[in-house]
Structures are given as C-alpha cells and as structure tokens.
Scaffold this active site. Sequence first.
Site, mmCIF file in Angstrom:
data_model
loop_
_atom_site.group_PDB
_atom_site.id
_atom_site.type_symbol
_atom_site.label_atom_id
_atom_site.label_comp_id
_atom_site.label_asym_id
_atom_site.label_seq_id
_atom_site.Cartn_x
_atom_site.Cartn_y
_atom_site.Cartn_z
ATOM 1 N N GLY A 151 0.794 -1.219 0.000
ATOM 2 C CA GLY A 151 0.000 0.000 0.000
ATOM 3 C C GLY A 151 0.822 1.264 0.000
ATOM 4 N N LEU A 167 -4.199 -5.498 -4.744
ATOM 5 C CA LEU A 167 -3.159 -4.473 -4.685
ATOM 6 C C LEU A 167 -1.844 -5.011 -4.131
ATOM 7 C CD1 LEU A 167 -2.512 -1.415 -5.018
ATOM 8 C CD2 LEU A 167 -3.130 -1.166 -2.615
ATOM 9 N N ASP A 168 -0.774 -4.888 -4.911
ATOM 10 C CA ASP A 168 0.574 -5.297 -4.486
ATOM 11 C C ASP A 168 0.667 -6.794 -4.171
ATOM 12 O OD1 ASP A 168 1.253 -2.634 -4.751
ATOM 13 O OD2 ASP A 168 0.922 -2.187 -2.640
ATOM 14 N N GLU A 169 -0.273 -7.571 -4.690
ATOM 15 C CA GLU A 169 -0.284 -9.009 -4.403
ATOM 16 C C GLU A 169 0.002 -9.844 -5.654
ATOM 17 O OE1 GLU A 169 -0.498 -10.374 -1.496
ATOM 18 O OE2 GLU A 169 -1.810 -9.223 -0.171
#
Lengths: 299, 299, 299, 299
Positions: free
Chosen positions: D216, D242-244
């Site tokens: 994040g 998100l960001d995964e």
Amino acid sequence: MIIKENVKAQLQERNKNQGRLLVSCPDKPGIVSVLSTFLHNQGANIIESSQYTSNPENGIFFIRIEFRCENLIERAQEIEEAFEAIASVHEMDYRFAYGNQVKRSAIYVSKETHCLVELLWEWQTGDLNTDIVVVISNHEEARYMVESLGIPFYYIPANKDIREQVEAEQIELMKKYDVDLLILARYMQILTPNFVSHFENRIINIHHSFLPAFIGAGPYERAYDRGVKLIGATSHYVTNDLDEGPIIEQDVERVDHRDRVADLKKIGSLIERRVLTKAVKWHLEDRIIVKKNKTIVFH
Amino acid sequence: MIIKENVKAQLQERNKNQGRLLVSCPDKPGIVSVLSTFLHNQGANIIESSQYTSNPENGIFFIRIEFRCENLIERAQEIEEAFEAIASVHEMDYRFAYGNQVKRSAIYVSKETHCLVELLWEWQTGDLNTDIVVVISNHEEARYMVESLGIPFYYIPANKDIREQVEAEQIELMKKYDVDLLILARYMQILTPNFVSHFENRIINIHHSFLPAFIGAGPYERAYDRGVKLIGATSHYVTNDLDEGPIIEQDVERVDHRDRVADLKKIGSLIERRVLTKAVKWHLEDRIIVKKNKTIVFH
Amino acid sequence: MIIKENVKAQLQERNKNQGRLLVSCPDKPGIVSVLSTFLHNQGANIIESSQYTSNPENGIFFIRIEFRCENLIERAQEIEEAFEAIASVHEMDYRFAYGNQVKRSAIYVSKETHCLVELLWEWQTGDLNTDIVVVISNHEEARYMVESLGIPFYYIPANKDIREQVEAEQIELMKKYDVDLLILARYMQILTPNFVSHFENRIINIHHSFLPAFIGAGPYERAYDRGVKLIGATSHYVTNDLDEGPIIEQDVERVDHRDRVADLKKIGSLIERRVLTKAVKWHLEDRIIVKKNKTIVFH
Amino acid sequence: MIIKENVKAQLQERNKNQGRLLVSCPDKPGIVSVLSTFLHNQGANIIESSQYTSNPENGIFFIRIEFRCENLIERAQEIEEAFEAIASVHEMDYRFAYGNQVKRSAIYVSKETHCLVELLWEWQTGDLNTDIVVVISNHEEARYMVESLGIPFYYIPANKDIREQVEAEQIELMKKYDVDLLILARYMQILTPNFVSHFENRIINIHHSFLPAFIGAGPYERAYDRGVKLIGATSHYVTNDLDEGPIIEQDVERVDHRDRVADLKKIGSLIERRVLTKAVKWHLEDRIIVKKNKTIVFH
C-alpha cells in the site's frame, strides 16, 4: 544556463550555515575535548562527528566534525584564525570546509558516457553537492547532453603522442574554471606525473575492475579469460602509479560462465557508475582523509 | 562410527534411483534430441537439465542432466554400454554419476579449523552429499572433533623440506581410503606437480583472497596494506600454477579503514567457510565441468 | 569446565582497562565538549566515539564512547559518582560498562541447533564477548554439545498449556545464574508479558523472516507461497507485541522458483545464524541504544 | 523520430532468426525428447534451454527454449502449424516468440522520473529489447525528455474521481499503439479490475518496498517508523489484489538509524530503477512464466 545556476544556488542556500572540520594529529588524551570545547565557544553546534585512531599506542588521531553555526559565512575567517593556535599546539593537520563554498568539479569523459550520465542525473536532482563547471572529452559523443544543461564542453582530442600538449591545455582550463575536483568518468587516457602533481588527492578515477586484480588495460577481457565469478569496479584517487592510488570505494556483481565479454562490460557499467558516484559524493562532503596510500572514509 | 555410517546410509537411500549425465561435445543441431530420446528409451525421466554452448558458431556444447530411473543400480551398466555408441558418433566426452555411489572425500586441514567445522556440520545435517572417509592434518588441533564423529584422523607433520616424503604418505592414504575428492580446508602447504597429477580436477582449495588479487602468501596482510574496501575468498581446483586453477566460486564482504589485519582474518574466515562449502557441494552434485582453465557451474 | 573458565578469564584480561559510556539527552550545543572534558579529567583516553542526533532542531543527542583508563576497575566507582552531577545538569540517561564485567548470557534453544552451534563456536574462539552461563531447551538435542563445553544445560519441556509454570522456573534460573542477556536462538515458544517485563531490552530473538514480512508462524512456508525472490532473517529485542520489537539487524539471500520450502529453510538457517550472532555481538559491546521502538546501532 | 526508429531496426536485424518456445504441460517421461526432436526436424538449433518441474511426482513441466533457424520469419507459420499436433497430444500450454517481432511497450509515469530515465537509457543503448511506442503520465514533468527521443507523450491528468474515464482513454491509446506490455514506472495510480483484465500478465509494476512488507501507500515512511535495517523494491505483475501480483524480482539495500525518510527514498530510487529494469528485460526476453500467483524466471 538556468539548470546549472539553479542547482548551485539551491546547494548554497541549503548548506549556508553548515561547516566541516577535518583534523589529523598525533593521538593523545584530551583531543576531542579540545576540539569540541573550541567549537562550542565559537557558537557552533556539532551535528555529526566521527573519529578514528590508527593505533591505540602512539597512533594518529583522525576526526571529521560537521557543525552548524549562525552567520557562518561571516564568521569563518575569525573561527579559522582562532583555531590556528590550537592546531599549532597539538601539531594538527586540518582543513575547514563551508557549505556555501560549493566545490567546482570538472568531468573528464571518453566515448562511454554511462558514468557521466549518472553524475549529471544525480547533480540535476540536487544529490551531488557540487557545481559542474566544465566537461572535457577526447570525443564528441557527450557534447549535446552536456551543453543542453548549460555546462561548457571542450573537445580535446588526445593520444599518447600529444599527451603533454593536451595536458597543458587541460591544466589551463582547470585554472580558468578554478576547478577543485577532477572526475575521470571513464576517461581512458593515462595522465603524466606532471599533470597529477597539480591536483594531489583531487583527481578521482573509476577503474573497471576490482583492484588490485586486473590493473591496467582490458580488465573485462582478462576477467573473462580468468573465469572469475564476480566482477567489480574501484574508485580511487589518482597517483603516479597506475591504478595504485588510494582506494575510495569498490563493489562487485555476480557473473557466470554464460557471460561473454560484452555482458561483463554491461554489468560492469552499472557497477562503475554507482561506485564512482559514491566516491565523488564522499569527496564532496569532505568525508575522506588520505593517509599514506589508504583512505579513511567517514560515513 | 555410528554418525559416519548413518550419514552415508541415509544419503545412499535418498538418492538411489537418481543419476546424472554430463556431456560435452562439438555443438551441432539435434544433440539435445539425441540425449533426451536415449534417456527416454532407457526408461529414465529427466528431472533437471541445463545446457550451455560456448559459442553460437562452432562452439562446444555442454549439458548436465539429472534423471530418475527405477532400479538404477542394476540398470547402470546396461545404460552405459548402450550410450557408448551415441557418444562415439557425436564425439562426446561424458560421465555418468549415480546417487548410490556416494563420493568419498578427504579433508586436509592445518591449524585453523573454521572451514573443517563448517564442512563437518553440513555433513552431519545431511546437506553435504559425501562420505568423509579421512581427515589429514599437519597439526593435532582437529583430532578430537574429527575422531568423535567416527572419522579417521592422521597427523602428518609437513614442511617444504620433507614435502616429497609427506606427499608419498598422503598418496598412499588416498589409495587406501579410495578417495574421490580432496578438500584443502585451509591446509596451507604447497603441493608438488607430482601430487597434483594424481588428482586432476579432484582437489578443491580455498584461497583467502578474491583471486586474482593477492595470489600467494599473506593475502589479508596485503589487502590491509592496499586499503581495499572489500575482502574475499576464492574456491578453485588445484593445478600446478599456484592459485591459478579454475575458479569455482568467489564471494566478498565489505570492510573499512577501522578493520585491522585480525579483523580481516575474522571476517574472511566467514567468507572462506561458505565459499568452500558451496564449491564442494557443487562438485559432489556433479554440477561442475572444467573447460580449459575455467569452470562451467550448472546451478 | 576448563573451556568455559578459560574463555571468561581471557576476555576479562583483554578488556580490563576498557570502558564504555552511553548517553542520551536533549540535544544542545556543548554536550560533546562536556563529556570529552570530563573523561579527560578522569584520566581516560577516548579510543572510539560515535554520535547521532535524532533531529537538528530540538532532537535527542545519543553518544557511545569507548575509552581506556589505567586501573579502571578500581577507579570505576569514583568516576561514576563524579559523573552523576553532569548527568543531572544535562538530563542525561546514561550507563557505564566495563571490560572486566563480562556479560552473562543464557541461550534458549529448541530442536534446531544451527544458531546455538554458531554462537558456541564464536564464543569458543573468543569472538563473543560473554560468559555463556546456562543453556535452556525444551528438547534434549543440544545437551551433549553444551555440557561438553562445561556449560550447564536445563531441559524444561514447554508448551502453551504450562507456559506460566515453565516461565516461573526459567525466571528462577535466570536469577540463580545472574543472567544479563537472554538469547532466543530459535526457541520457538511465545513468551508472556510477565516474563518479558523482567528483561526489558535484554532478550534478543531471531525471527526467520525479513520483518515486517511474515510475522508469526511458518514464515518460510508463507514466503514459498508468496513466491518472494529473497528470503531473510531479523534479529530484534523482544517486546509484548509478537515480532514487533526493535529491530537490531536483518539480512537476506536470493532464492528462486526452484527452491522448495526445505531449501528456503536451509538457506534461511545460514542467514539466521549470522544475523543473530551480529546482533548479540553488538549488544555485548554496548553498541545498541533502544529509542522508542527502534535501535541506534553504533558500528 | 530518428533514435526510436534506429533502435527498433537494430533490434529487429540483430534477432531476426532467433525464436523462443515456452511450454508448460503435465510432466511425464519423454517431453524433452519430443520437443527437441521436433525443433531439430524443423531445422532449428537449440542455443539455450532451461526447464523446471514443479514436483517430481505428478508435477507440471515448464521449459523455455531459445533457438536459431534460417529464414525464421518465413518459416514461423509452418512451424507453429506443425507444432499444433504435438501440443494437443501432450496437453501443452505454449507460446512462440520471434526476434523480429519486437514487443511494443507503453510506459506509465507520474512525477518521479528515475525509473523512466533508466528505462529510456537502457533502451537507447540497445539493451532493452523493445519498441517504446508511447509514454503516458498524469504530470508534465517527463514530456521533454520523452518527446526529444521521438516517443509520443500523452498527458492525462488522473485521480480517483475520474478513474473510469481516464482508464477508458488509456485503453483506447493502448489499442491505437497496439501495446504488448505496460510498464508502471512509479505511476502511483490504482488501476481498476476492468483495466487490469485487458492486460493479464502484461502490466509490470514497481512497488517501493520489499513485498509483502509495507503493502500500500507510504512504504518508505512506514519502513522508517518500523526501523528496518534494509529497504527494498519489488517488481511484479499487476492483478486485482493491490501489491499481491506475481513477484518477478526484488532487491534490497542496507540503511541505518541515521537515514531519514528522504534518505530512504533516495536509496530506494536506485533499487527501484534496477529492479524494474531487470523485470522488464526478462519479460521482453520471454523468460517469465506465471504459474498461479508465482513466477518462474528462466535466467
């Protein structure tokens, strides 16, 4: 000229009340006390301090002190005069540096521009505490990128047959531009003792090997032939012994049997640019003291 | 003897149906096809395969194949005989290795035992795919830790005046223990060409510098004098040129001006033990092909 | 008992006239001057000094000074009493440490012994400045290697159902052995706030991930599932928030898609042992100041 | 336009007879044999080959083969048609890639341009195997440097309130420029599932932390607050989490207590640019296979 002057003005403003004091002297009890008391009495506040003693018994004491002082520009002369007495008593070698006196750098470059590009980029973003006053090259490749930033560019063809004449011209330019630091950003020409003697501990070179391995020409070719598993780069002050000057910084990257010479050069270019940039930064921040043929780098 | 025999038995059981084939030959189209079809026809399943070609035009082709095959111990001779014809047609240098044939290692050590300790530890935990059949030293320091693991220990004083006699004794021991690999874990004695000729590409040494920097004696002292900012270690096969054999693995650590020679030695000892251990592991897993004076290491 | 007592005696002798002073206080001009003048007047020579200020404006000043002083053992009390007045004026938090007072460590370990092995090895070679006075484990695996070095070993089975009773027993042992530092060398049991409260900033743990990634159990399994390209380990002081205490040291190694969980654990074990050892060394050399939930580590 | 067209023409010429075949399928004996025999029969010579099997028992087999073939451009369709039968029998997922079909990239950038600068530099020197067909930004900072290289630049202001409209415009541009790869070079805008669904495994992002730590916003601020001793960057494919998304590459640098948030950002920017550049290169060389939420990267 806008970029160049802006960078300089911002650096001066940012650091105007910041000073540095570098001292070396025979070690004895009480030196830290003497220095810190002196600065306190002058109204300066120590914000960073690093010391090193070469030997617990009869060694040399080295210290780098970063301080802040109101109206430092106006106070500088007075402080230095007062310090003279202390330095004399304790046999100190010392120098003061002032944030508003942005060091003036010349960059020497040849055909390969990756180190130059990196230095210019760091400088444009305000991360290189210097005024790049001139770029000198024996090729024309870099002219456009240099001049577009407002930095004078001189094309001076060079080879070993005209070395003395070339160096005479370069020395004139260094005087004209009042240069403090010469950065050899892959310049690839050997300098004569005469040239080097003009700029003791003020010429920083990047050598494209992990010194003392592969001194001299063609280090990547020789690294390939030897089959090393890591390649490196070394930034050092230039002395009259080729690739033997005091080492400032080194780094390496892993390679393997699949990497040909061209791959080593590519990987190496990324090491070179970061090693040279670090060494130049530390010099500009007065973090380096040269002692015999070694450096003390206060991080 | 319990530890030693347990380790060996576990390694044999774990790897019993696992085989490796290493091949080098003149490159030409279709080699991968020939090899993979052969193994498939023999009932072997390729579980890992790495190849390398030294040059796209008229280069040498290298491959390491790891395969599994039911009843491999019984099948081995038949497979090798069948392969003979293929190898002949394609001018292949090759070797097969079998998981149940655990390689037999001798460790040579001197006073400093950090590399020996690391190897013994990796071996005890089952991470070093070998049977350590003997340890030889010119000092007594390591006897207790070696013998307590059930490994024979031989104290053979050594110096340059008695070199030939010492080596004759060592060669006898290597024969007696049927040694496949000699590991010089900081043995610190120079070997004669005669000795080396008995064990081509089967002696692994750890040199306490980032070769080719600081070839020969006293590398940490010389690294200190030169003021390098990284120190390293190099694992290599031993040839008749001192510290010039094919490099297997290298690594480095950062040091600075505050580190004295004793500090460099301490930091270096941590590099040495991991670099030597990696090189030995790769040799034991048949990951290394020596080509002229360089190594191809298939990770 | 011979090894244990020898190590302790050598450490005491080597460091007997060496002292350290750690100070934190509100920053203001002249602090360095006050401290260095005080030590000079006491006949102590500063041999290493590092400082840090958290903020140029109204920050906190931190300093670690290492000094030598003749007859320090006899002089200690007098020096501390004289310092009291200075500390009071400048609102200093401070502590003195003396080379002859070798810190007493307890190591807690579970089934996996790689961190213990490393600590014992560093300690035997005189590179870990401590007296290891006791080892506690909820398994028997480590007993032999510990006791053979003359160190008392206590087997205390542990699980969450009997946590309070186990901790009561451990606290008694810590008192009995007058322990200064608790090292959790992969102990794998969660400690209660009550236990932690007895040893504030004196329990060092090694967590087998690059915190704050993979807090809690099974970090290697989760690293595998996430497909990270580097794995790490983190050494930190233990607080009541699981894996949230002040970080002392971290490091990583590269992994790739071929590495299974067992490979990550093996690679990770090599990171864990060096990260924990560094953190423990720095604590033992009084290089660490805890500030809120962060550490200042003076290298 | 001269630079842009020159780069493209040189890449096409250099790689014109070079092809790549990526395959995944259920593992079974003989797959390597089938593939290598097929290519040999088509007149293609394997110059590099890497394989991986997810599990020795009932795993998935993955392979990347790089081959050369005379007149590959003309032969491509015929080869692919012939391969169809093999792929069907063995349930293969596969794709061919051809050196003359230089992938078309779009770079998305925000105010911070360090990653863009690095990508443009690598591309100009011929080290990034792509045609950069368009740059899109929600700020004007990058316009000059992009347009001066002959690359179209689109300024599209963006924020969360106008996200759908902005993305519709961007999707149109991706179609217009026939974009193969989207590179988020610190674009700093969250993308909707709709946008992402248009470009599965074709959007590469650089996240300015060592994921999964600091998912994040504000990772450097949070790294500072947590007191980590290493900071990192992560390049990954973008998914709806998100960001995964699948991680392609990560790297770290050492920091210490003296580094403030601005220092972390500066150090981090150097990590980001090299991590993103590596990930983009590997994608462009078809070295990456995405398997569930992880990547297999064939180096």
